[in-house]
Design an enzyme around this catalytic site. Structure first.
Site, short mmCIF file in Angstrom:
data_model
loop_
_atom_site.label_atom_id
_atom_site.label_comp_id
_atom_site.label_asym_id
_atom_site.label_seq_id
_atom_site.Cartn_x
_atom_site.Cartn_y
_atom_site.Cartn_z
CB CYS A 143 4.63 1.26 8.14
SG CYS A 143 3.22 2.21 7.56
CG ASP A 198 -4.76 16.36 4.66
OD1 ASP A 198 -4.45 15.21 5.03
OD2 ASP A 198 -3.93 17.16 4.16
CE LYS A 242 2.21 0.72 13.71
NZ LYS A 242 1.49 1.69 12.98
C1 UGA Z 1 2.53 -2.52 8.25
C2 UGA Z 1 1.95 -3.42 9.36
O1 UGA Z 1 1.73 -4.74 8.83
C3 UGA Z 1 0.63 -2.86 9.89
O2 UGA Z 1 0.15 -3.66 10.95
C4 UGA Z 1 0.88 -1.44 10.41
O3 UGA Z 1 -0.30 -0.83 10.90
C5 UGA Z 1 1.42 -0.60 9.27
O4 UGA Z 1 2.65 -1.18 8.77
C6 UGA Z 1 1.67 0.79 9.78
O5 UGA Z 1 2.58 0.98 10.58
O6 UGA Z 1 0.88 1.71 9.48
P1 UGA Z 1 2.05 -2.20 5.65
O7 UGA Z 1 3.18 -1.22 5.64
O8 UGA Z 1 0.78 -1.85 4.95
O9 UGA Z 1 1.61 -2.54 7.16
O10 UGA Z 1 2.63 -3.51 4.97
P2 UGA Z 1 2.84 -5.05 5.37
O11 UGA Z 1 1.71 -5.86 4.86
O12 UGA Z 1 3.20 -5.18 6.78
O13 UGA Z 1 4.13 -5.38 4.48
C7 UGA Z 1 5.35 -4.69 4.70
C8 UGA Z 1 6.42 -5.16 3.76
O14 UGA Z 1 6.87 -6.46 4.13
C9 UGA Z 1 6.03 -5.24 2.30
O15 UGA Z 1 7.07 -4.67 1.51
C10 UGA Z 1 5.92 -6.72 2.04
O16 UGA Z 1 6.20 -7.06 0.69
C11 UGA Z 1 6.98 -7.27 2.98
N1 UGA Z 1 6.79 -8.69 3.36
C12 UGA Z 1 5.68 -9.04 4.06
C13 UGA Z 1 7.75 -9.62 3.06
O17 UGA Z 1 8.79 -9.30 2.42
N2 UGA Z 1 7.57 -10.92 3.44
C14 UGA Z 1 6.48 -11.31 4.13
O18 UGA Z 1 6.38 -12.50 4.45
C15 UGA Z 1 5.50 -10.36 4.44
#
Ligand code: UGA
Length: 425
Positions: free
Chosen positions: A256, A26, A200
């Site tokens: 993301c 990094d 993706k």
């Molecule tokens: C997301 C994807 O789930 C991963 O598969 C992907 O690799 C990653 O982005 C990335 O592009 O690197 P992440 O950003 O860690 O992962 O978070 P998530 O668990 O997907 O949650 C995203 C958002 O959705 C959060 O703010 C969460 O609170 C919200 N959410 C999730 C809801 O509002 N309702 C739900 O039912 C689920």
């Protein structure tokens, strides 16, 4: 490994755990110093132990020098692609510089594998860039799907592996790198560059669509008296739909989903696909409207104005189990309440330091009870499991008014209402 953010660090640790000899780079010297001392620069359950184990075994080391990594057989590019300021497009400067820095130095045959989330067409451009320097290096694209808070599990037991390759050699090499995971039964999908890139963004866009869809239904429920949680439960029993990502509430945030949906919108618009662009744009619009709705419900609970009111916000991270506050819906509502004249006090189990760095104007408290002292309204905006156990009777003793806005449908309404609280979700 190039780039030691969530993705690069998790992948570096994961690859070392699989038995590979890994060197991770990094350009941020502080980050490399911390990682070399086995300290994670961010919160991620379970990753710290594996980092220590692999650094101590000698399989994993860190550097800031491209010259030190030039001899590797495989180079994973895991740098960030944030949203470009003033645009919906992704900022690709880190990807471009990683490929350029590597290409200048590589003299032996190697494969450069992009893992960053990029707009379709990037891998082709990077392959052309590399070819301009050397004919002995191949490019492949292998998108990551890890979730913050579950990075270890998603790295070592991914739901699938996707390889975007242009030659059987590149595919063979990637299969060799991931051999233990593939032998464990992980499915592998092989395609061209554009397909791998789009898998993706489509995955994140679909997850975002599910969330905005249930939130759209939640708005119809609010207007008609139907129960959105029961609807989500019933929909979830249909295996074609599934219950995951049908959690209604404040909507999605983080580093993301929001930027990926915007980059996909920009891509569709650039391609002249107006209907597709409109569909994707609305997912983002519905999502943002949930923050405004939460702010408005909070104002109703406060009798019409935030001015001079005391607001307790539970949660700062964009979701539980992370200290990441990028595009956090919780912080967006907290800041809006602050700007509307309220005195806002935030508590989060792990994300207070990162929140304070970006929003020093808000107050932070070390415990729920301290944050709730004299509050006119409590807003639960990130559903940490600890918050579900809060005792409404105990909290009644410290607040000024018993108003609860549950922005994540994380509490049991009857429990709060029977303790004398006005409960809205
Ligand atoms: C997301 C994807 O789930 C991963 O598969 C992907 O690799 C990653 O982005 C990335 O592009 O690197 P992440 O950003 O860690 O992962 O978070 P998530 O668990 O997907 O949650 C995203 C958002 O959705 C959060 O703010 C969460 O609170 C919200 N959410 C999730 C809801 O509002 N309702 C739900 O039912 C689920």
């Amino acid at each position: 490994m190039i780039g030691c953010g969530y993705l690069g660090t998790s992948h570096a640790v994961g690859m070392a755990q699989l038995g590979h000899d890994v060197i991770a780079l990094d350009i941020d010297e502080d980050k490399i110093a911390a990682l070399s001392a086995c300290e994670l620069p961010f919160y991620e359950p379970g990753l710290g132990e594996l980092l220590r184990k692999n650094v101590e075994s000698g399989r994993l080391r860190f550097t800031t020098s491209y010259d030190e990594i030039a001899g590797a057989d495989v180079h994973f590019v895991c740098v960030g692609t944030p949203q470009l300021a003033g645009s919906f497009n992704a900022d690709l400067r880190w990807v471009e510089s990683a490929f350029a820095e590597l290409a200048r130095r590589l003299t032996e045959p190697a494969v450069i594998v992009g893992r960053s989330t990029v707009p379709v067409g990037t891998a082709r451009r990077m392959a052309d860039l590399v070819r301009g320097h050397t004919g002995r290096v191949e490019v492949a694209w292998n998108p990551e799907f890890l979730r913050e808070g579950r990075a270890v599990e998603d790295t070592l037991q991914p739901a699938r592996l996707v390889f975007g390759v242009e030659s059987p050699q590149a595919e063979r090499l990637l299969r060799a790198v991931y051999r233990p995971i593939i032998e464990d039964g992980c499915p592998v999908v092989v395609g061209d560059y554009a397909t791998a890139e789009l898998v993706k963004v489509s995955a994140n866009a679909f997850l975002a669509t599910k969330i905005s869809f249930i939130n759209a239904i939640a708005q119809i429920c609010e207007a008609t008296g139907a129960d959105v949680l029961r609807i989500a439960e019933a929909l979830g029993h249909d295996v074609r739909i599934g219950r995951d990502f049908l959690g209604p509430g404040l909507g999605f945030g983080g580093g993301c989903l929001p930027k990926d949906i915007r980059a996909l919108y920009a891509c569709a618009a650039d391609l002249g696909l107006a209907d597709v662009a409109t569909l994707i744009r609305q997912i983002d619009v519905v999502n943002t409207s949930r923050r405004e709705r939460a702010f408005a419900v909070g104002r109703e609970l406060l009798g019409g104005s935030y001015a001079e009111k005391r607001v307790c916000v539970l949660g700062a991270a964009f979701k539980p189990n992370t200290d990441d506050v990028r595009d956090s819906p919780a912080l967006a509502v907290a800041v809006a309440a602050h700007e509307a004249g309220a005195r806002v006090v935030v508590h989060d189990p792990v994300a207070m330091e990162s929140a304070r760095r970006v929003h020093p104007e808000i107050e932070y408290a070390d415990t729920v009870l301290m944050a709730a002292r004299d509050a006119d309204v409590i807003m639960l905006l990130t559903e940490w499991t600890d918050f579900a156990d809060i005792d409404p009777v105990q909290l009644s003793g410290v607040v000024r008014c018993r108003n609860m806005l549950d922005g994540r449908n994380a509490l049991t309404p009857e429990r709060w209402r029977s303790a004398g609280w006005t409960y809205r979700a």
